[in-house]
Design an enzyme around this catalytic site. Structure first.
Site, mmCIF file in Angstrom:
data_model
loop_
_atom_site.group_PDB
_atom_site.id
_atom_site.type_symbol
_atom_site.label_atom_id
_atom_site.label_comp_id
_atom_site.label_asym_id
_atom_site.label_seq_id
_atom_site.Cartn_x
_atom_site.Cartn_y
_atom_site.Cartn_z
ATOM 1 C CG PHE A 141 -1.882 1.249 1.072
ATOM 2 C CD1 PHE A 141 -3.045 1.181 0.318
ATOM 3 C CD2 PHE A 141 -1.559 2.463 1.670
ATOM 4 C CE1 PHE A 141 -3.872 2.294 0.162
ATOM 5 C CE2 PHE A 141 -2.388 3.581 1.511
ATOM 6 C CZ PHE A 141 -3.551 3.492 0.768
ATOM 7 C CG ASP A 226 5.563 3.998 1.959
ATOM 8 O OD1 ASP A 226 5.521 4.736 2.966
ATOM 9 O OD2 ASP A 226 4.597 3.857 1.174
ATOM 10 C CE LYS A 255 -1.160 7.098 6.594
ATOM 11 N NZ LYS A 255 -0.890 5.914 5.816
HETATM 12 C C1 LIG Z 1 -1.045 6.010 4.333
HETATM 13 C C2 LIG Z 1 0.060 5.490 3.506
HETATM 14 C C3 LIG Z 1 0.405 6.080 2.271
HETATM 15 C C4 LIG Z 1 -0.414 7.184 1.639
HETATM 16 O O1 LIG Z 1 -0.503 8.340 2.390
HETATM 17 P P1 LIG Z 1 -1.658 9.403 2.067
HETATM 18 O O2 LIG Z 1 -1.311 10.578 2.942
HETATM 19 O O3 LIG Z 1 -2.964 8.777 2.435
HETATM 20 O O4 LIG Z 1 -1.575 9.719 0.621
HETATM 21 C C5 LIG Z 1 1.509 5.590 1.608
HETATM 22 N N1 LIG Z 1 2.223 4.569 2.100
HETATM 23 C C6 LIG Z 1 1.917 3.973 3.268
HETATM 24 C C7 LIG Z 1 2.762 2.857 3.771
HETATM 25 C C8 LIG Z 1 0.813 4.393 4.004
HETATM 26 O O5 LIG Z 1 0.486 3.768 5.143
#
Ligand SMILES: *Cc1c(COP(=O)(O)O)cnc(C)c1O
Length: 406
Positions: A141, A226, A255
């Site tokens: 994700f 990520d 985040k």
């Molecule tokens: C939440 C998330 C994203 C995307 O972030 P948004 O601010 O919702 O665009 C990307 N990678 C990971 C691992 C995430 O948990």
């Protein structure tokens, strides 16, 4: 009959139906607690998908927000502002990188990292034009843009949204042999989560990231980690990659970088990669804005000063043991790291959703991920006492004898 139903009906009528939230309407938050419009208090065990690691409305982050709002909020990058430099300086020094590029959302940070490694591939690695490949993992994700969902293995994320951006190669997560097999002379990056959060809190085999870093290093492939959900203390280290002793070539943060009050994301890398960008290559109207930068500075300072990674490590290890000690007929596995924990519900016991609904009835907000997993990821400012109390309710719910709790 309180006010909750009215608010939910209004959203159902006027909002696009792209979410399926638990039926609770929150109007106030403080620390690890939130209150709904009918005056009920809940323990927030989701933390807005780890965007609220510092707790709701942390006073120092709010003070920074208010002070900055009274001075200057937005300049665009057409001009300099006095907050962005100090923010990126602090961020790079804290995490040990030479450069940072500020954006707003996580997905934008991922897109930025993709552009950076592609251009690095063409200009530094000399990959033939249009041939750059990025290796990604099944169950990943990384956000919701068309490029990103194009390399998702989740049918629903993709279905109806094509055609997609080419140049991505998918391999099973946690499988080093598959990574070795996927890398070729045109591979520019390996994009990976250190723990797959939305995938269901999937922890790869120990040493996976380290082995991946070695493979990437040997093949001149950029390791792109990520850390949008796992970073900034959540798993018990400042970055989850530290558990494997790995320093990625590129990291993506988001985040909690905005302290739960403002969208702030960033890509960090060294000069070899980041200096491929020249003026006009990439940008964002709000990226690096002074309000977000001031909030980001305070958000980072709180994580450091309150030792949130250490708290997550200590409380998480203990909490996970307590969860594992619950002799539930419904639980297949408890997994995670720090305060990023997934309780996997057996298929025979139905999905995780009714368990989340029962927890909500007992004042605990947790959200299912991937059908079978109840995720526990409270704000990192939570205390052992509060977790202890929550455990009583969690125990009750997990010990309900019926196949479906109520
Ligand atoms: C939440 C998330 C994203 C995307 O972030 P948004 O601010 O919702 O665009 C990307 N990678 C990971 C691992 C995430 O948990």
């Amino acid at each position: 009959m309180g006010r909750t139903d009215g608010f939910i009906k209004e959203v159902d009528r006027w909002s696009a139906h792209n979410y399926h939230p638990l039926p609770v309407v929150i109007e106030r938050g403080e620390g690890c607690w939130v209150w709904d419009v009918d005056g009920n208090r809940y323990l927030d065990m989701l933390s807005a998908y780890s965007a609220v690691n510092q707790g709701h409305r942390h006073p120092r982050i709010l003070a920074a927000l208010k002070e900055q709002a009274d001075r200057l909020t937005l300049t665009s990058r057409a001009f300099h502002n006095d907050q962005m430099g100090p923010f990126l300086h602090q961020l790079c020094e804290l995490l040990g990188y030479a450069r940072a590029l500020p954006m707003n959302t996580g997905a934008e940070a991922v897109e930025t990292a993709i552009k950076a490694v592609r251009k690095w591939g063409y200009t530094v690695k000399n990959v033939p034009a249009g041939a750059a490949e990025i290796v990604v993992c099944e169950e990943n994700f990384h956000g919701r843009t068309t490029t990103i969902v194009g390399f998702s293995s989740e049918h629903q994320y993709r279905h109806g949204f094509g055609p997609f951006t080419p140049g991505f190669k998918m391999i099973p997560y946690g499988d080093i042999a598959a990574l070795r097999g996927a890398i070729n002379e045109n591979t520019v990056g390996f994009l990976v989560e250190p723990i797959q959060g939305e995938g269901g809190v999937i922890v790869p085999p120990a040493g996976y990231l380290k082995a991946a870093a070695e493979l990437c290093g040997a093949a001149n492939v950029m390791l792109m980690v990520d850390e949008i959900q796992t970073g900034l203390g959540r798993t018990g280290q400042m970055l989850c990659a530290e558990w494997d002793g790995v320093r990625p070539d590129i990291i993506m943060l988001g985040k909690a970088l905005g302290g739960g009050v403002y969208p702030v994301s960033a890509v960090l890398a060294d000069r070899e990669i980041m200096d491929v960008f020249t003026p006009g290559d990439h940008g964002s109207t709000f990226g690096g804005n002074p309000l977000g930068a001031a909030v980001g500075r305070a958000a980072l300072q709180v994580i450091v000063d309150e030792r949130l990674p250490e708290r997550a490590a200590e409380l998480g290890a203990w909490f996970m043991e307590e969860l594992r000690a619950i002799d539930s007929p419904h639980v297949a596995e408890v997994r995670g790291k720090g305060l990023m924990i997934g309780v996997v519900i057996k298929e025979a016991s139905g999905t995780a959703r009714p368990f989340c609904e029962s927890l909500k009835e007992r004042g605990i907000l947790a959200k299912e991920t991937h059908q079978q997993v109840v995720r526990f990821a409270p704000p990192l400012v939570i205390t052992r006492e509060i977790l202890q109390e929550a455990l009583e309710s969690i125990r009750e719910v997990l010990l309900i004898p019926a196949a479906q709790p109520s």
